[in-house]
Scaffold this active site. Sequence first.
Site, mmCIF file in Angstrom:
data_model
loop_
_atom_site.group_PDB
_atom_site.id
_atom_site.type_symbol
_atom_site.label_atom_id
_atom_site.label_comp_id
_atom_site.label_asym_id
_atom_site.label_seq_id
_atom_site.Cartn_x
_atom_site.Cartn_y
_atom_site.Cartn_z
ATOM 1 N N HIS A 190 0.820 -1.225 0.000
ATOM 2 C CA HIS A 190 0.000 0.000 0.000
ATOM 3 C C HIS A 190 0.850 1.271 0.000
ATOM 4 O O HIS A 190 0.357 2.347 -0.323
ATOM 5 C CB HIS A 190 -1.025 -0.007 1.149
ATOM 6 C CG HIS A 190 -0.461 0.343 2.482
ATOM 7 N ND1 HIS A 190 0.168 -0.565 3.283
ATOM 8 C CD2 HIS A 190 -0.431 1.514 3.165
ATOM 9 C CE1 HIS A 190 0.555 0.026 4.404
ATOM 10 N NE2 HIS A 190 0.212 1.285 4.353
ATOM 11 N N LYS A 194 0.517 5.608 -1.966
ATOM 12 C CA LYS A 194 0.590 6.923 -1.302
ATOM 13 C C LYS A 194 1.038 7.973 -2.319
ATOM 14 O O LYS A 194 1.975 7.750 -3.087
ATOM 15 C CB LYS A 194 1.585 6.874 -0.137
ATOM 16 C CG LYS A 194 1.107 6.009 1.040
ATOM 17 C CD LYS A 194 2.120 6.015 2.177
ATOM 18 C CE LYS A 194 1.813 4.958 3.217
ATOM 19 N NZ LYS A 194 0.911 5.376 4.266
ATOM 20 N N ASP A 247 7.538 -7.338 8.246
ATOM 21 C CA ASP A 247 6.345 -6.488 8.273
ATOM 22 C C ASP A 247 6.538 -5.214 7.447
ATOM 23 O O ASP A 247 5.618 -4.768 6.770
ATOM 24 C CB ASP A 247 6.008 -6.135 9.732
ATOM 25 C CG ASP A 247 4.676 -5.445 9.853
ATOM 26 O OD1 ASP A 247 3.707 -5.927 9.230
ATOM 27 O OD2 ASP A 247 4.588 -4.417 10.565
ATOM 28 N N HIS A 252 7.581 -2.421 2.259
ATOM 29 C CA HIS A 252 7.454 -0.965 2.146
ATOM 30 C C HIS A 252 8.813 -0.272 2.010
ATOM 31 O O HIS A 252 9.020 0.583 1.159
ATOM 32 C CB HIS A 252 6.729 -0.382 3.360
ATOM 33 C CG HIS A 252 5.415 -1.040 3.668
ATOM 34 N ND1 HIS A 252 4.593 -1.528 2.688
ATOM 35 C CD2 HIS A 252 4.783 -1.296 4.847
ATOM 36 C CE1 HIS A 252 3.502 -2.047 3.253
ATOM 37 N NE2 HIS A 252 3.602 -1.917 4.570
#
Length: 500
Positions: A190, A194, A247, A252
């Site tokens: 995700h 952004k 995580d 990311h």
Amino acid sequence: MSLSKRPEPCILVIFGASGDLTQRKLIPALYSLMCDGLLPDEFAMIGFARKAKTNESFREEMRVACEEFARSKPINEAIWQKFARSLHYQQGDYGAAADYEVLCKRLEAIERAHGSGANRLFYLATPPEVYPIIIENVGSVLCTGAAGSDRHWSRIIIEKPFGHDLQSARELNAHVHRFFREEQVYRIDHYLGKETVQNIFVFRFANGIFEPIWDRRYVDNVQITVAESIGIGNRGSYYEKAGVIRDIVQNHLLQLLALTAMEPPAEFSADAVRNEKVKVLKALRVDTSRGDGTVRGQYGPGKIDGQLVPGYTQEEGVAPDSTTETYLAMKLFVDNWRWAGVPFYVRSGKRMAKRLTEIVIQFKMPPLLLFKETIARAIEPNLLVMNIQPHEGISLRFGAKVPGSGDNIQTVVMDFNYGSTFKTAAPEAYERLILDAMLGDSTLFTRSDEVEASWALITPVIERWEAGGGSFIELYRSGSWGPKEADDFLAADGRKWHVL
Ligand code: BG6
């Protein structure tokens, strides 16, 4: 990348529709898309999950969720009524083929009623353990008949985590490819949804002045920080197996690094962009010249915003003697012509002093012979800071002469701030990503080779830790900026972290 086009009629099927992600992100994102007129008129959504709910109870719950989490607030009654009519729910067991048959019949009925045709978008928002069985059933039951014909499309969005190491990511890719072609697969990270992350492309490649100095001749080091002030909440059992490396870092953080370091693609197409990111990921190396090139930490008790918070091992679902890392700093090199020799320092942690994600490009010092020694000492390296969140913007730090008869130099900052410049709330990452998947644009999704390249980098680090080698777990206070050892890590290179 897509412009503001409207997708073709379609139906979205969300697996895991009773979960947190659906409530907090997916449905509010869909509602906001409808408010902006970006959903097709003939749109429908059906949620599938184990819990028993009716269409009505599902719609009511989703209304509460939208009231709290949607960007477009307060709820617009007319739009809500239309949106609510497009929401449906079916209880089912992920492993029961018969439930998919029932779902298939319902899809056909909804498609007839909404006139949405047999374009189907499937969203896996469940725990990863059930991905394989859902993928198999979606592929063999729900993508057949009209939905499998050339006149219609079926696509599948897969949430993270995509695998837990290189081997499992490869297996999952192989399984997915048994039922779907790669261009039908949308792996979510995700962060790519952004606005500020997409602006990295624009900043680098739509301006003439930055790209020429974006290399090892001018850049001393790059620092990427993903800091969070939240702890692990009620996700203890997941986090125990993940740690910050799985995580945040594997996905990311490496995505931010790839966008920062990549070469300009020949065009803004999904493949051209992802080819360049894959090249960066493949050229990445963890620096193991001193230790294993990592600093690991775990948060202890402390204060966040004046409130006492427990340490990691006191959290629900966490073993009292857990050695899971909640903080990680790493030193990496990108072994290519542009970046050889430039360290990329990355760090991420939970329960840090503030929520903040930023990319800092630190430029080399100028030759200082021109300035007297005392003045030279006041000169700091130029920094370009891309603030990804929460104070979205970009700033450039440079030295300026202090007015007056002396020759004093002071560091000053030139700032661009999204909020004050554009005066409009940016869409949520999930709005952009769901819309792009409906439009068939996978530029902002990770490709199979990309996800494997990032696991190929990360898996040996985890294996070294598991074999008992590598850095120790250092305890840091909640509300601090991580363990002191992370500062020593940079100090050993004669550098320091950008003060957040
Ligand atoms: C998720 C992680 O992928 O990203 C969470 O699983 C983390 O642990 C979250 O809190 C951070 O996302 P954002 O958008 O709040 O920076």
